[in-house]
Design an enzyme around this catalytic site. Structure first.
Site, PDB file in Angstrom:
ATOM      1  N   GLU A 129       0.846  -1.191   0.000  1.00 47.69           N
ATOM      2  CA  GLU A 129       0.000   0.000   0.000  1.00 47.69           C
ATOM      3  C   GLU A 129       0.884   1.245   0.000  1.00 47.69           C
ATOM      4  OE1 GLU A 129      -3.485  -2.124   2.729  1.00 47.69           O
ATOM      5  OE2 GLU A 129      -2.534  -0.261   3.417  1.00 47.69           O
ATOM      6  N   GLU A 242       8.371 -16.574  -2.553  1.00 51.60           N
ATOM      7  CA  GLU A 242       8.552 -15.385  -3.389  1.00 51.60           C
ATOM      8  C   GLU A 242      10.019 -14.966  -3.461  1.00 51.60           C
ATOM      9  OE1 GLU A 242       7.266 -10.648  -3.237  1.00 51.60           O
ATOM     10  OE2 GLU A 242       5.963 -12.171  -2.332  1.00 51.60           O
ATOM     11  N   GLY A 340      29.625   2.303 -24.932  1.00 57.95           N
ATOM     12  CA  GLY A 340      28.462   3.116 -25.302  1.00 57.95           C
ATOM     13  C   GLY A 340      27.282   2.300 -25.774  1.00 57.95           C
ATOM     14  N   GLU A 367      17.809  -3.715   2.844  1.00 57.29           N
ATOM     15  CA  GLU A 367      17.957  -3.325   4.240  1.00 57.29           C
ATOM     16  C   GLU A 367      16.982  -4.092   5.141  1.00 57.29           C
ATOM     17  OE1 GLU A 367      19.482  -0.374   1.479  1.00 57.29           O
ATOM     18  OE2 GLU A 367      17.501  -1.302   1.656  1.00 57.29           O
TER      19      GLU A 367
END
Length: 382
Positions: A129, A242, A340, A367
């Site tokens: 959320e 997951e 590049g 973290e």
């Protein structure tokens, strides 16, 4: 053998996925990047190939496989340089549908699982959320009883497959207690449920990502998944599946980026020699390869521990942190060695570079993962 945990069946699965990618994905996925979505017929062809439910019950079209086979599938899929396609599939197979597999009643599974494994019913999981991401206990979306129904109100953000999903597993608060969360199955088209907007992302371009709105969304009582107020445990349990899938994506992208770059530096000439003949370049690639191999061994060990029924929260948290950071270092370095051209749209390495960034954020930021692991050094959390 690719690892000490490998079986001949794993090799066959890798070959099957590789053939599917070469035939059905790589030639067409650039157009999907522009469209911002993966065509549904491609997912149905995955289902027809038996690849959308490896770990689900064979009674519903699944393969009845274990966590190692599921990992092999995720890693093989991540050999694709179009990570938006990869995450579209893995959210369906490893992040959303497992909620139904683990907690659904026989009636719920019979109702939805055959379509899920066949690719006709696309799934999403709505947890994040605006004010709550990794902190699942901070969810504000609420569900209240009204007679035999539940009524949902709230807003979900960054929901992968949210635009196209036919069935969304929604986490909502059902009691004031910090962990008083439940999971609900909400079908597309339910009054009060809508897609607020499709979100524009830097990477994972062919994966649709949405804001979902629930405004007096009424669903029957039999669409509660599992028990009331037990959704927090369900979310925490599925996070391990997951995060192993996301780690597999990261390792798969590392391996593909290194292979692309090795091919490039062996042919690209500068200052009278190939780039591979520059000691600094080949030694740097060798070290990144060594670290990728080590991370891959850890990945397979974690999946093996799941098959043994062990508590893997600490290890999987460390694995997710490690691979999320490693893939960004590997792909960034590989892009640097392309010069590049590595910064040009349409180059596989440039796409991998953009797509890799989210793997240190999504599914548990680095973290958060490190803190989750560190808190367990003094013993399991209660």
């Amino acid at each position: 053998m690719d690892s000490i945990y490998d079986t001949p069946e794993h090799a066959l699965l890798r070959d099957q996925v590789a053939r599917f990618l070469a035939r059905e994905v790589e030639p067409h996925a650039a157009a999907w990047e522009e469209a911002g979505r993966v065509p549904r017929e491609v997912l149905e062809r995955l289902g027809q190939a038996g690849l959308l439910g490896l770990m689900f019950d064979p009674r519903h079209g699944g393969g009845g496989a274990d966590a190692l086979a599921n990992l092999v599938f995720a890693e093989a899929l991540a050999d694709c340089t179009y990570a938006g396609f990869v995450i579209t599939v893995l959210v369906h197979t490893d992040m959303a549908a497992p909620h139904l597999h683990h907690a659904g009643t026989p009636a719920q599974q019979a109702r939805w699982m055959p379509g899920i494994t066949a690719g006709r019913t696309l799934t999403a999981v709505a947890i994040t959320e605006p004010g709550a991401g990794s902190d699942v206990a901070g969810l504000a979306t609420r569900a209240r009883r009204d007679g035999g129904d539940w009524v949902l109100d709230g807003r979900k953000l960054f929901i992968t497959n949210g635009v196209q999903a036919d069935l969304v597993f929604v986490a909502a608060r059902t009691s004031p207690a910090r962990h008083g969360i439940s999971i609900f199955a909400v079908e597309r088209g339910t009054p009060g449920f809508s897609v607020g907007r499709a979100l524009d992302k830097t990477g994972w371009r062919s994966s649709d990502t949405a804001e979902l709105l629930f405004d007096g969304c009424r669903i029957p009582g039999d669409q509660l998944l599992g028990e009331v107020d037990q959704g927090f445990r369900a979310v925490m349990r599925n996070f391990q599946t997951e995060r192993i899938a996301l780690a597999a994506m990261a390792v798969g992208h590392c391996r593909r980026a290194l292979a692309l770059t090795l091919e490039h530096v062996q042919s690209r000439r500068a200052f009278g020699a190939t780039l591979f003949e520059k000691q600094a370049i080949r030694q740097r690639l060798a070290m990144l390869d060594a670290r990728t191999r080590a991370a891959r061994a850890y990945l397979y060990h974690c999946a093996w521990r799941v098959t043994q029924g062990e508590d893997v929260v600490q290890d999987v948290s460390l694995l997710k942190a490690l691979t999320g950071e490693l893939v960004n270092e590997v792909v960034g370095t590989c892009q640097q060695f392309h010069g590049g051209m590595g910064y040009m749209r349409g180059m596989a390495i440039e796409r991998l570079w953009r797509d890799a960034r989210i793997l240190a954020i999504g599914g548990g930021a680095t973290e958060v993962m490190l803190d989750e692991a560190a808190k367990r050094y003094a013993g399991p959390r209660t």
